[in-house]
Each structure stands twice: as C-alpha cells, then as structure tokens.
Design a protein around this motif. Structure first.
Motif, PDB file in Angstrom:
ATOM      1  N   ARG A 241       0.808  -1.220   0.000  1.00 57.37           N
ATOM      2  CA  ARG A 241       0.000   0.000   0.000  1.00 57.37           C
ATOM      3  C   ARG A 241       0.841   1.269   0.000  1.00 57.37           C
ATOM      4  NH1 ARG A 241      -3.152  -3.100   3.611  1.00 57.37           N
ATOM      5  NH2 ARG A 241      -2.090  -2.129   5.370  1.00 57.37           N
ATOM      6  N   ASP A 242       1.939   1.277   0.753  1.00 55.95           N
ATOM      7  CA  ASP A 242       2.708   2.525   0.879  1.00 55.95           C
ATOM      8  C   ASP A 242       3.799   2.678  -0.182  1.00 55.95           C
ATOM      9  OD1 ASP A 242       4.892   0.971   1.698  1.00 55.95           O
ATOM     10  OD2 ASP A 242       4.704   1.507   3.813  1.00 55.95           O
ATOM     11  N   GLY A 243       3.881   1.712  -1.112  1.00 59.80           N
ATOM     12  CA  GLY A 243       4.834   1.835  -2.217  1.00 59.80           C
ATOM     13  C   GLY A 243       6.238   1.352  -1.909  1.00 59.80           C
ATOM     14  N   SER A 244       6.484   0.931  -0.669  1.00 65.23           N
ATOM     15  CA  SER A 244       7.855   0.532  -0.324  1.00 65.23           C
ATOM     16  C   SER A 244       8.255  -0.773  -1.014  1.00 65.23           C
ATOM     17  CB  SER A 244       8.018   0.403   1.188  1.00 65.23           C
ATOM     18  OG  SER A 244       7.111  -0.531   1.718  1.00 65.23           O
ATOM     19  N   LEU A 245       7.288  -1.641  -1.302  1.00 59.66           N
ATOM     20  CA  LEU A 245       7.608  -2.887  -1.997  1.00 59.66           C
ATOM     21  C   LEU A 245       8.069  -2.597  -3.421  1.00 59.66           C
ATOM     22  CD1 LEU A 245       7.739  -5.941  -1.839  1.00 59.66           C
ATOM     23  CD2 LEU A 245       5.349  -6.025  -2.541  1.00 59.66           C
ATOM     24  N   GLN A 246       7.395  -1.685  -4.105  1.00 58.23           N
ATOM     25  CA  GLN A 246       7.818  -1.318  -5.457  1.00 58.23           C
ATOM     26  C   GLN A 246       9.203  -0.668  -5.435  1.00 58.23           C
ATOM     27  OE1 GLN A 246       4.998   0.902  -7.776  1.00 58.23           O
ATOM     28  NE2 GLN A 246       6.479   1.405  -9.374  1.00 58.23           N
ATOM     29  N   ARG A 247       9.454   0.191  -4.452  1.00 54.91           N
ATOM     30  CA  ARG A 247      10.778   0.814  -4.356  1.00 54.91           C
ATOM     31  C   ARG A 247      11.855  -0.231  -4.087  1.00 54.91           C
ATOM     32  NH1 ARG A 247       7.506   4.613  -1.687  1.00 54.91           N
ATOM     33  NH2 ARG A 247       8.071   3.820   0.374  1.00 54.91           N
ATOM     34  N   MET A 248      11.541  -1.217  -3.271  1.00 55.60           N
ATOM     35  CA  MET A 248      12.496  -2.277  -2.979  1.00 55.60           C
ATOM     36  C   MET A 248      12.827  -3.060  -4.248  1.00 55.60           C
ATOM     37  SD  MET A 248      11.989  -5.515  -0.408  1.00 55.60           S
ATOM     38  CE  MET A 248      11.075  -6.455  -1.650  1.00 55.60           C
ATOM     39  N   LEU A 249      11.819  -3.435  -5.018  1.00 54.96           N
ATOM     40  CA  LEU A 249      12.054  -4.152  -6.269  1.00 54.96           C
ATOM     41  C   LEU A 249      12.842  -3.295  -7.259  1.00 54.96           C
ATOM     42  CD1 LEU A 249       8.503  -5.753  -6.719  1.00 54.96           C
ATOM     43  CD2 LEU A 249      10.613  -6.981  -6.164  1.00 54.96           C
ATOM     44  N   SER A 250      12.513  -1.997  -7.317  1.00 52.36           N
ATOM     45  CA  SER A 250      13.174  -1.097  -8.263  1.00 52.36           C
ATOM     46  C   SER A 250      14.672  -1.014  -8.023  1.00 52.36           C
ATOM     47  CB  SER A 250      12.559   0.305  -8.181  1.00 52.36           C
ATOM     48  OG  SER A 250      11.216   0.294  -8.608  1.00 52.36           O
ATOM     49  N   ARG A 251      15.083  -1.095  -6.762  1.00 52.70           N
ATOM     50  CA  ARG A 251      16.521  -1.026  -6.456  1.00 52.70           C
ATOM     51  C   ARG A 251      17.295  -2.151  -7.136  1.00 52.70           C
ATOM     52  NH1 ARG A 251      14.723   0.266  -1.169  1.00 52.70           N
ATOM     53  NH2 ARG A 251      15.117  -1.857  -0.424  1.00 52.70           N
ATOM     54  N   HIS A 252      16.635  -3.258  -7.383  1.00 52.72           N
ATOM     55  CA  HIS A 252      17.322  -4.432  -7.919  1.00 52.72           C
ATOM     56  C   HIS A 252      17.073  -4.660  -9.408  1.00 52.72           C
ATOM     57  CE1 HIS A 252      18.647  -5.831  -3.947  1.00 52.72           C
ATOM     58  NE2 HIS A 252      17.462  -5.429  -3.517  1.00 52.72           N
ATOM     59  N   VAL A 253      15.879  -4.331  -9.892  1.00 53.92           N
ATOM     60  CA  VAL A 253      15.541  -4.670 -11.287  1.00 53.92           C
ATOM     61  C   VAL A 253      15.192  -3.456 -12.134  1.00 53.92           C
ATOM     62  CG1 VAL A 253      14.709  -6.938 -10.551  1.00 53.92           C
ATOM     63  CG2 VAL A 253      13.070  -5.064 -10.832  1.00 53.92           C
ATOM     64  N   GLY A 254      15.161  -2.265 -11.554  1.00 54.26           N
ATOM     65  CA  GLY A 254      14.773  -1.077 -12.292  1.00 54.26           C
ATOM     66  C   GLY A 254      13.267  -0.840 -12.211  1.00 54.26           C
ATOM     67  N   GLU A 255      12.863   0.387 -12.490  1.00 52.06           N
ATOM     68  CA  GLU A 255      11.473   0.780 -12.284  1.00 52.06           C
ATOM     69  C   GLU A 255      10.508   0.073 -13.232  1.00 52.06           C
ATOM     70  OE1 GLU A 255      11.003   4.974 -12.338  1.00 52.06           O
ATOM     71  OE2 GLU A 255      12.372   5.332 -10.655  1.00 52.06           O
ATOM     72  N   ASP A 256      10.880  -0.105 -14.490  1.00 50.44           N
ATOM     73  CA  ASP A 256       9.957  -0.714 -15.454  1.00 50.44           C
ATOM     74  C   ASP A 256       9.606  -2.149 -15.071  1.00 50.44           C
ATOM     75  OD1 ASP A 256       9.891   1.599 -16.904  1.00 50.44           O
ATOM     76  OD2 ASP A 256      11.311   0.935 -18.444  1.00 50.44           O
ATOM     77  N   LEU A 257      10.620  -2.962 -14.810  1.00 50.52           N
ATOM     78  CA  LEU A 257      10.350  -4.348 -14.452  1.00 50.52           C
ATOM     79  C   LEU A 257       9.682  -4.433 -13.082  1.00 50.52           C
ATOM     80  CD1 LEU A 257      10.492  -7.314 -15.103  1.00 50.52           C
ATOM     81  CD2 LEU A 257      12.865  -7.361 -14.269  1.00 50.52           C
ATOM     82  N   ALA A 258      10.043  -3.545 -12.164  1.00 54.50           N
ATOM     83  CA  ALA A 258       9.431  -3.558 -10.830  1.00 54.50           C
ATOM     84  C   ALA A 258       7.920  -3.369 -10.915  1.00 54.50           C
ATOM     85  CB  ALA A 258      10.051  -2.477  -9.949  1.00 54.50           C
TER      86      ALA A 258
END
Length: 266
Positions: A241-258
């Motif tokens: 809900r707070d977007g932290s999961l997407q930010r966590m994924l983005s650190r490793h795979v980039g924003e598009d794939l996240a």
C-alpha cells in the motif's frame, strides 16, 4: 499486599503481558542463492530482493529472524517435514499449501534461453519439442508454471530434460553446450546475461506471455501460530500500500520491471 507494592506489581503485569503478546520469534528463515533474489556482493555481504524483504519485515512486524542459506531441495524437504519456519520467493502448489501459507510479494514468469544458432524451426516450445536431438535444462524442485511444466513433461518422456542442483550449474552446462536451452526468471537472467552464452550469442524467448508465477513468503503452518502469520501478512500488505515494496524491487531490477512484478492488490 501494600498499596506501595501493588502499583509496581500491576505495572509489571501490564507490561509483562504486553511483551508476551508482542513476542515474535526468533524464527529461522532459509534463503537460497538465485540471481537478484539472493547473492553475495564483492565483500561477501548477502544482498538481494529476498534479503531486503526480510529486513523490512523485521522492522515492520517486530519479529526476529535467524537466517540460513540452503539448497532449494533441502528447503522444501524441511518445510514439508515441519523443520523450518519460513522461506522466501516460493511458488504455491496444492501440495505445498498443505504445510505452508503463502504471502505474495511479486509476480513474474519464465523465459526460455536458447542458442542463436539453433534451427529457426526450433525457436518455439513446440518447434523445440519436434527436434529430437535437442535438450533443455532445469533446476531440481523449481516450478515453471502450467505452460512450461506441461512442456517439460513431454520432453522428460523422451529423456531430454537435464536436471541440476542449482542455477549456476545450469548456466555452465549451457556454456559447455551440453544442453541447448534452459528456463530462467528475469531476476535470475539479469546477472548472467553477459556470460550465459559464452562466445555464442543467445536469444531470450518469451513463449508464455500470459503466464503469471506468483512468488510469496512461505510460512510453516505447523511452526508459526496464526497470529504470527497474520502479523507478517499485514506487514507485506502495508508494504504494497505505501509503495515501499515497489521501491524495494526497483533497487534491484529497475522501475519498469518492478512495476510489472507487483502483485495486483485486491
């Protein structure tokens, strides 16, 4: 009991009860090495999506975790036998859901890596199947989704599936041309993309674009009480809900794939 002694006793009971109710762990969490999910950096430190997830869960839930590194085969055996509390990035199956609860935190699908010098007619699952001399490699105990698992069963019937204990061995067999193709997740492929084919160019085939493999935190039903499983589920829901999961994924795979890996919220 005097009033003077009663107050400290009441405070002890109150805070002691609260502490007992909030106690969570330590629980044993088993990681497994696989691409960007878990790996060691140049200094030997554990890194990856699954490492970040467990650290975030410890902070948000107040639970304590003790981590180990195991093979995927040993992890599933221990989970089935009730000897392990938690593991990560697991794909649910009816059999596994008998002994574990799954809390989704990303979705992905398998891709097929093939050598570019394969015959054009072999560059699809059905075309590959028709070429009796070709073989494919997989990692033992991995699930690949309904489309690829059915395809693999047909290849196994002809003795054309090579099974390895880990992903690195799979890539080495491919480099040595002992297999002609292998299945990989994007998170596994990205660190290997530059070297997987050696001197020979490779192609990545997306042959099941509608397939969705949901990966989740795997919680032992026999070892973790329902309230603890609920606490961990609530923590992951909050990260959605707070977007932290997407930010966590983005650190490793980039924003598009996240964005593509996010599990849709109900």
């Amino acid at each position: 009991m005097s009033v003077r002694n009663l107050v400290p006793w009441l405070l002890y009971c109150l805070f002691g009860l609260a502490a007992a109710q909030s106690a969570c762990g330590p629980y044993r969490v088993a990681f497994y090495d696989l691409g960007l999910l878990h790996y060691r950096d140049a200094s030997g430190m554990a890194r990856g999506i699954d490492v970040d997830l467990i650290e975030a869960l410890a902070e948000r839930s107040g639970c304590r975790f003790e981590t180990t590194l195991e093979s995927r085969v040993r992890i599933w055996a221990q989970m089935a036998e009730g000897r392990l509390d938690i593991t990560v990035s697991g794909i649910p199956t009816p059999e596994r859901e008998q002994f574990a609860e799954f809390v989704p935190y990303f979705v992905t699908r398998n891709l097929l890596v093939v050598r570019r010098d394969l015959p054009p007619q072999a560059r699809s699952p059905e075309g590959f199947l028709a070429q009796a001399s070709l073989s494919v490699g997989v990692v033992k105990s991995f699930k690949h989704g309904a489309v690829y698992d059915a395809w693999l069963e047909r290849l196994r019937a002809g003795g054309r599936v090579v099974t390895t204990g880990d992903f690195d061995t799979l890539v080495r067999l491919f480099q040595a041309r002992r297999i002609d193709a292998f299945l990989t997740l994007p998170t596994s492929w990205m660190p290997k993309a530059g070297a997987a084919g050696g001197a020979a160019p490779v192609d990545l085939l997306d042959s099941s674009p509608k397939e969705a493999l949901v990966h989740g935190l795997v919680l032992s039903r026999s070892r973790l009480p329902p309230e603890v499983r609920g606490r961990l589920r609530a923590a992951i829901d909050e990260m959605h809900r707070d977007g932290s999961l997407q930010r966590m994924l983005s650190r490793h795979v980039g924003e598009d794939l996240a964005r593509k890996m996010l599990v849709p919220m109900p």
